[in-house]
Design a protein around this motif. Structure first.
Motif, short mmCIF file in Angstrom:
data_model
loop_
_atom_site.label_atom_id
_atom_site.label_comp_id
_atom_site.label_asym_id
_atom_site.label_seq_id
_atom_site.Cartn_x
_atom_site.Cartn_y
_atom_site.Cartn_z
N MET A 239 0.74 -1.14 -0.14
CA MET A 239 0.12 -0.02 -0.12
C MET A 239 0.79 1.25 0.12
SD MET A 239 -1.28 0.03 3.98
CE MET A 239 -0.09 -0.50 5.09
N GLY A 240 0.21 2.26 -0.32
CA GLY A 240 0.91 3.68 -0.52
C GLY A 240 0.30 4.36 0.59
N VAL A 241 1.15 4.84 1.71
CA VAL A 241 0.73 5.49 2.63
C VAL A 241 1.10 6.98 2.70
CG1 VAL A 241 1.03 5.62 5.22
CG2 VAL A 241 0.95 3.56 4.03
N GLN A 242 0.36 7.99 2.57
CA GLN A 242 0.50 9.33 2.54
C GLN A 242 0.72 9.88 4.16
OE1 GLN A 242 -2.43 11.61 0.80
NE2 GLN A 242 -1.61 13.49 1.07
N PHE A 243 1.72 10.53 4.32
CA PHE A 243 1.86 11.06 5.56
C PHE A 243 0.94 12.18 6.00
CE2 PHE A 243 6.61 10.36 4.48
CZ PHE A 243 6.56 8.99 4.68
N LYS A 244 0.51 12.14 7.32
CA LYS A 244 -0.59 12.97 7.73
C LYS A 244 0.02 14.51 7.73
CE LYS A 244 -4.06 10.51 9.34
NZ LYS A 244 -5.60 10.56 9.60
N ALA A 245 -0.62 15.48 7.33
CA ALA A 245 -0.33 16.71 7.50
C ALA A 245 -0.23 17.26 9.07
CB ALA A 245 -1.57 17.93 7.04
N GLY A 246 1.11 17.92 9.47
CA GLY A 246 1.06 18.27 10.75
C GLY A 246 1.90 17.25 11.61
N ASP A 247 1.95 16.07 11.09
CA ASP A 247 2.91 14.99 12.01
C ASP A 247 4.13 15.39 11.73
OD1 ASP A 247 3.02 12.30 13.23
OD2 ASP A 247 3.76 11.86 11.20
N GLU A 248 4.85 15.45 13.00
CA GLU A 248 6.24 15.62 12.97
C GLU A 248 7.06 14.53 12.52
OE1 GLU A 248 9.92 17.71 13.52
OE2 GLU A 248 7.71 18.55 13.70
N GLY A 249 6.61 13.48 12.90
CA GLY A 249 7.50 12.30 12.37
C GLY A 249 7.40 12.32 10.78
N GLY A 250 6.18 12.44 10.09
CA GLY A 250 6.21 12.63 8.74
C GLY A 250 7.13 13.73 8.02
N ARG A 251 7.06 14.66 8.87
CA ARG A 251 8.09 15.87 8.45
C ARG A 251 9.47 15.47 8.31
NH1 ARG A 251 4.29 19.38 10.65
NH2 ARG A 251 5.31 19.25 12.66
N GLN A 252 9.90 14.85 9.57
CA GLN A 252 11.27 14.57 9.88
C GLN A 252 11.76 13.35 8.63
OE1 GLN A 252 11.84 12.96 13.83
NE2 GLN A 252 11.28 14.98 14.66
N ILE A 253 10.82 12.24 8.56
CA ILE A 253 11.35 11.11 7.52
C ILE A 253 11.35 11.63 6.17
CG2 ILE A 253 9.12 10.16 7.15
CD1 ILE A 253 12.29 8.34 8.20
N ARG A 254 10.23 12.78 5.87
CA ARG A 254 10.34 13.15 4.51
C ARG A 254 11.65 13.90 4.13
NH1 ARG A 254 5.84 17.07 1.74
NH2 ARG A 254 6.82 17.01 -0.46
N ALA A 255 12.03 14.83 5.19
CA ALA A 255 13.26 15.64 5.06
C ALA A 255 14.46 14.54 5.01
CB ALA A 255 13.56 16.42 6.26
N ARG A 256 14.54 13.47 5.70
CA ARG A 256 15.59 12.56 5.84
C ARG A 256 15.59 11.80 4.34
NH1 ARG A 256 20.28 10.48 6.73
NH2 ARG A 256 20.47 8.42 7.75
N ILE A 257 14.40 11.34 3.76
CA ILE A 257 14.56 10.80 2.51
C ILE A 257 14.97 11.51 1.68
CG2 ILE A 257 12.78 9.60 0.83
CD1 ILE A 257 11.21 8.41 3.08
N GLU A 258 14.45 12.87 1.42
CA GLU A 258 14.93 13.65 0.36
C GLU A 258 16.36 13.96 0.41
OE1 GLU A 258 12.03 16.96 0.37
OE2 GLU A 258 10.44 15.46 -0.48
N THR A 259 17.07 14.12 1.47
CA THR A 259 18.25 14.25 1.65
C THR A 259 19.07 13.11 1.29
OG1 THR A 259 18.19 15.93 3.59
CG2 THR A 259 20.17 14.57 3.62
N LEU A 260 18.63 11.99 1.58
CA LEU A 260 19.29 10.67 1.25
C LEU A 260 19.43 10.55 -0.25
CD1 LEU A 260 18.19 8.08 3.98
CD2 LEU A 260 20.64 8.86 3.59
N LEU A 261 18.19 10.81 -0.81
CA LEU A 261 17.99 10.49 -2.20
C LEU A 261 18.60 11.47 -3.05
CD1 LEU A 261 14.24 9.30 -2.66
CD2 LEU A 261 16.31 8.10 -2.87
N GLY A 262 19.03 12.74 -2.44
CA GLY A 262 19.89 14.00 -3.09
C GLY A 262 19.27 14.28 -4.42
N GLY A 263 17.90 14.45 -4.58
CA GLY A 263 17.32 14.95 -5.82
C GLY A 263 17.01 13.87 -7.12
#
Length: 123
Positions: A88-112
């Motif tokens: 399943m595809g899971v969309q992170f909930k708006a306002g969830d701090e964990g979702g913001r943290q993991i999204r930032a970490r993923i985007e840093t790791l993927l580097g564009g």
């Protein structure tokens, strides 16, 4: 390699542990197009659109798990076309701090590299 396990949780809540240890798998699972970000979770358990899920996500060799609250945005059934992995595809909930943290970490790791033409598990 991705490791995951379905965990029992208190009434009505669904908790899943997702450990992604490879950049290729992270690229295949990340959903940069989802509002607030999202991730594909391989599972054989039945889920419906709109179900709330609680994820514990760890990336690469980081032993820390980030708690993330999300909603099922789509389901890939068993036997899907083009040999897509069941899950399943899971969309992170708006306002969830964990979702913001993991999204930032993923985007840093993927580097564009999150928007490359390589095949993914996502839509």
């Amino acid at each position: 390699m991705s490791e995951f396990s379905d965990k029992a949780a208190p009434a009505r809540a669904t908790a899943l542990v997702l450990s992604i240890k490879d950049l290729g798998i992270l690229h295949a699972a990340y959903m940069p197009f989802a509002k607030n970000g999202g991730i594909f979770v391989p599972t054989t358990k039945p889920y419906r659109l709109g179900d709330d899920v609680y994820l514990l996500i760890s990336l690469m060799n980081d032993p820390n798990r980030v708690p993330v609250v999300g909603t099922v945005a789509w389901v890939t059934p068993p036997g899907a076309q083009m040999n897509k992995l069941q899950g399943m595809g899971v969309q992170f909930k708006a306002g969830d701090e964990g979702g913001r943290q993991i999204r930032a970490r993923i985007e840093t790791l993927l580097g564009g590299h999150g928007n490359s033409a390589r095949p993914t598990h996502t839509l």
